[in-house]
Design an enzyme around this catalytic site. Structure first.
Site, PDB file in Angstrom:
ATOM      1  N   ASN A  17       6.794   7.605  -8.771  1.00 17.66           N
ATOM      2  CA  ASN A  17       7.723   7.307  -7.667  1.00 17.66           C
ATOM      3  C   ASN A  17       8.970   6.586  -8.174  1.00 17.66           C
ATOM      4  O   ASN A  17      10.066   6.816  -7.663  1.00 17.66           O
ATOM      5  CB  ASN A  17       7.014   6.500  -6.578  1.00 17.66           C
ATOM      6  CG  ASN A  17       6.083   7.393  -5.790  1.00 17.66           C
ATOM      7  OD1 ASN A  17       6.548   8.178  -4.962  1.00 17.66           O
ATOM      8  ND2 ASN A  17       4.790   7.326  -6.082  1.00 17.66           N
ATOM      9  N   ILE A 100      -1.485  -7.986  -4.179  1.00 20.65           N
ATOM     10  CA  ILE A 100      -1.326  -8.468  -2.804  1.00 20.65           C
ATOM     11  C   ILE A 100      -0.358  -9.647  -2.796  1.00 20.65           C
ATOM     12  O   ILE A 100      -0.565 -10.641  -3.497  1.00 20.65           O
ATOM     13  CB  ILE A 100      -2.697  -8.855  -2.212  1.00 20.65           C
ATOM     14  CG1 ILE A 100      -3.568  -7.602  -2.142  1.00 20.65           C
ATOM     15  CG2 ILE A 100      -2.529  -9.508  -0.846  1.00 20.65           C
ATOM     16  CD1 ILE A 100      -4.991  -7.840  -1.683  1.00 20.65           C
ATOM     17  N   LEU A 101       0.708  -9.489  -2.037  1.00 21.66           N
ATOM     18  CA  LEU A 101       1.754 -10.502  -2.037  1.00 21.66           C
ATOM     19  C   LEU A 101       1.457 -11.619  -1.044  1.00 21.66           C
ATOM     20  O   LEU A 101       1.013 -11.364   0.074  1.00 21.66           O
ATOM     21  CB  LEU A 101       3.090  -9.859  -1.655  1.00 21.66           C
ATOM     22  CG  LEU A 101       3.633  -8.834  -2.651  1.00 21.66           C
ATOM     23  CD1 LEU A 101       4.877  -8.182  -2.083  1.00 21.66           C
ATOM     24  CD2 LEU A 101       3.934  -9.496  -3.985  1.00 21.66           C
ATOM     25  N   ASN A 116       7.696  -1.074   0.976  1.00 27.97           N
ATOM     26  CA  ASN A 116       6.492  -0.609   0.256  1.00 27.97           C
ATOM     27  C   ASN A 116       6.219   0.855   0.586  1.00 27.97           C
ATOM     28  O   ASN A 116       6.458   1.314   1.702  1.00 27.97           O
ATOM     29  CB  ASN A 116       5.288  -1.448   0.694  1.00 27.97           C
ATOM     30  CG  ASN A 116       4.003  -1.042  -0.011  1.00 27.97           C
ATOM     31  OD1 ASN A 116       3.975  -0.844  -1.227  1.00 27.97           O
ATOM     32  ND2 ASN A 116       2.930  -0.887   0.751  1.00 27.97           N
ATOM     33  N   HIS A 118       3.160   3.605   0.868  1.00 25.61           N
ATOM     34  CA  HIS A 118       1.695   3.623   0.985  1.00 25.61           C
ATOM     35  C   HIS A 118       1.235   5.059   1.238  1.00 25.61           C
ATOM     36  O   HIS A 118       1.790   5.738   2.117  1.00 25.61           O
ATOM     37  CB  HIS A 118       1.249   2.701   2.126  1.00 25.61           C
ATOM     38  CG  HIS A 118      -0.241   2.627   2.263  1.00 25.61           C
ATOM     39  ND1 HIS A 118      -1.061   2.232   1.220  1.00 25.61           N
ATOM     40  CD2 HIS A 118      -1.073   2.916   3.298  1.00 25.61           C
ATOM     41  CE1 HIS A 118      -2.328   2.284   1.623  1.00 25.61           C
ATOM     42  NE2 HIS A 118      -2.360   2.698   2.872  1.00 25.61           N
ATOM     43  N   ASP A 158      -0.035  -3.463   3.323  1.00 28.79           N
ATOM     44  CA  ASP A 158       0.290  -2.121   3.805  1.00 28.79           C
ATOM     45  C   ASP A 158       0.534  -2.057   5.314  1.00 28.79           C
ATOM     46  O   ASP A 158       0.301  -1.033   5.961  1.00 28.79           O
ATOM     47  CB  ASP A 158      -0.800  -1.108   3.385  1.00 28.79           C
ATOM     48  CG  ASP A 158      -0.865  -0.974   1.869  1.00 28.79           C
ATOM     49  OD1 ASP A 158       0.199  -1.035   1.240  1.00 28.79           O
ATOM     50  OD2 ASP A 158      -1.969  -0.834   1.332  1.00 28.79           O
TER      51      ASP A 158
HETATM   52  C1  GAR Z   1       1.370   5.911  -5.097  1.00 29.79           C
HETATM   53  O1  GAR Z   1       0.526   6.913  -4.603  1.00 29.79           O
HETATM   54  C2  GAR Z   1       1.582   4.832  -4.046  1.00 29.79           C
HETATM   55  O2  GAR Z   1       1.656   5.319  -2.748  1.00 29.79           O
HETATM   56  C3  GAR Z   1       0.353   3.989  -4.246  1.00 29.79           C
HETATM   57  O3  GAR Z   1       0.251   3.897  -5.659  1.00 29.79           O
HETATM   58  C4  GAR Z   1       0.685   5.140  -6.220  1.00 29.79           C
HETATM   59  C5  GAR Z   1       1.609   4.877  -7.394  1.00 29.79           C
HETATM   60  O4  GAR Z   1       1.903   6.064  -8.094  1.00 29.79           O
HETATM   61  N1  GAR Z   1       0.475   2.701  -3.598  1.00 29.79           N
HETATM   62  C6  GAR Z   1      -0.504   2.128  -2.888  1.00 29.79           C
HETATM   63  O5  GAR Z   1      -1.633   2.603  -2.822  1.00 29.79           O
HETATM   64  C7  GAR Z   1      -0.149   0.837  -2.152  1.00 29.79           C
HETATM   65  N2  GAR Z   1      -1.223   0.419  -1.340  1.00 29.79           N
HETATM   66  P1  GAR Z   1       3.049   6.102  -9.194  1.00 29.79           P
HETATM   67  O6  GAR Z   1       2.798   4.934 -10.152  1.00 29.79           O
HETATM   68  O7  GAR Z   1       2.904   7.428  -9.884  1.00 29.79           O
HETATM   69  O8  GAR Z   1       4.376   5.966  -8.500  1.00 29.79           O
END
Ligand code: GAR
Length: 206
Positions: A17, A100-101, A116, A118, A158
């Site tokens: 991301n 967790i912030l 964020n 999610h 989240d």
């Molecule tokens: C993503 O799927 C994001 O939505 C998730 O971590 C992944 C990171 O992927 N975040 C959460 O689950 C937050 N609760 P990436 O490192 O390839 O961007």
């Protein structure tokens, strides 16, 4: 010409991301400069992506803090203070930041300018392993589809005002990997659109 708004990004892992955000700033789809990428894991591949793009990186180790007898809140304050005072970003994006912030972290960002990503719909599967949990819930017949969202960060994990959300279908023959792929490809769009929308709102409220 007015300078572009600035973004700080926090990650913990692969950073796909983050890559979407880097690509979007380079193509001009996202009108912003990424000024720092911070990670709470020094092995996070996302740090390499940032290095390749010439973006400054910082790593923050909770373990190091704990080894020195300090608390999670001390850690959060250190991370927030570093980001805020050294980089003064217009927007902070949590892109797979698995930490967790505390409210103390957020107190450094009084404009509520923390976003964020999610991989689930609002109110569903808060926390880690959201995609696996959605997949299992589908198999049990508890849900018919899942989704992704970007939202403003509050102290609850989240949760917080939704900026954008998208539904994502789950097909009955999907493997978990199929679903993960589908979700990630939508995430890579929504994180860019959400960041632009959030920045537009912040600029409009100035
Ligand atoms: C993503 O799927 C994001 O939505 C998730 O971590 C992944 C990171 O992927 N975040 C959460 O689950 C937050 N609760 P990436 O490192 O390839 O961007």
């Amino acid at each position: 010409m007015a300078s572009l708004p600035t973004i700080a990004i926090l990650i913990s892992g692969s950073g796909s991301n983050l890559q979407a955000l880097i690509d979007a700033t380079q193509s001009g789809k996202l009108r912003a400069n990424i000024v720092v990428v911070g990670s709470n894991r020094k092995a996070a591949y996302g740090l390499e992506r940032a290095n390749k793009a010439g973006i400054p990186t910082r790593t923050f180790s909770l373990k190091q803090f704990k080894d020195q007898g300090k608390t999670r809140v001390d850690f959060d304050i250190y991370v927030a203070k570093t980001i805020q005072e050294e980089y003064k970003p217009d927007l902070v994006v949590l892109a797979g930041f698995m930490h967790i912030l505390s409210p103390e972290f957020l107190s450094f960002f009084p404009q509520n300018n923390v976003m964020n990503l999610h991989p689930a719909l609002p109110g569903q599967f808060d926390g880690a392993h959201a995609i696996e949990r959605a997949y299992d819930a589908f198999k049990k017949g508890d849900i018919q589809h899942t989704g992704v969202m970007v939202h403003k960060v509050i102290a609850d994990v989240d949760r917080g005002q939704v900026i954008l959300q998208r539904n994502i279908p789950i097909e009955k023959d999907d493997t978990l990997e199929d679903l993960e792929k589908r979700i990630h490809s939508v995430e890579h769009e929504i994180i860019v659109e959400g960041a632009q929308k959030f920045l537009d709102e912040l600029t409009a409220s100035e």
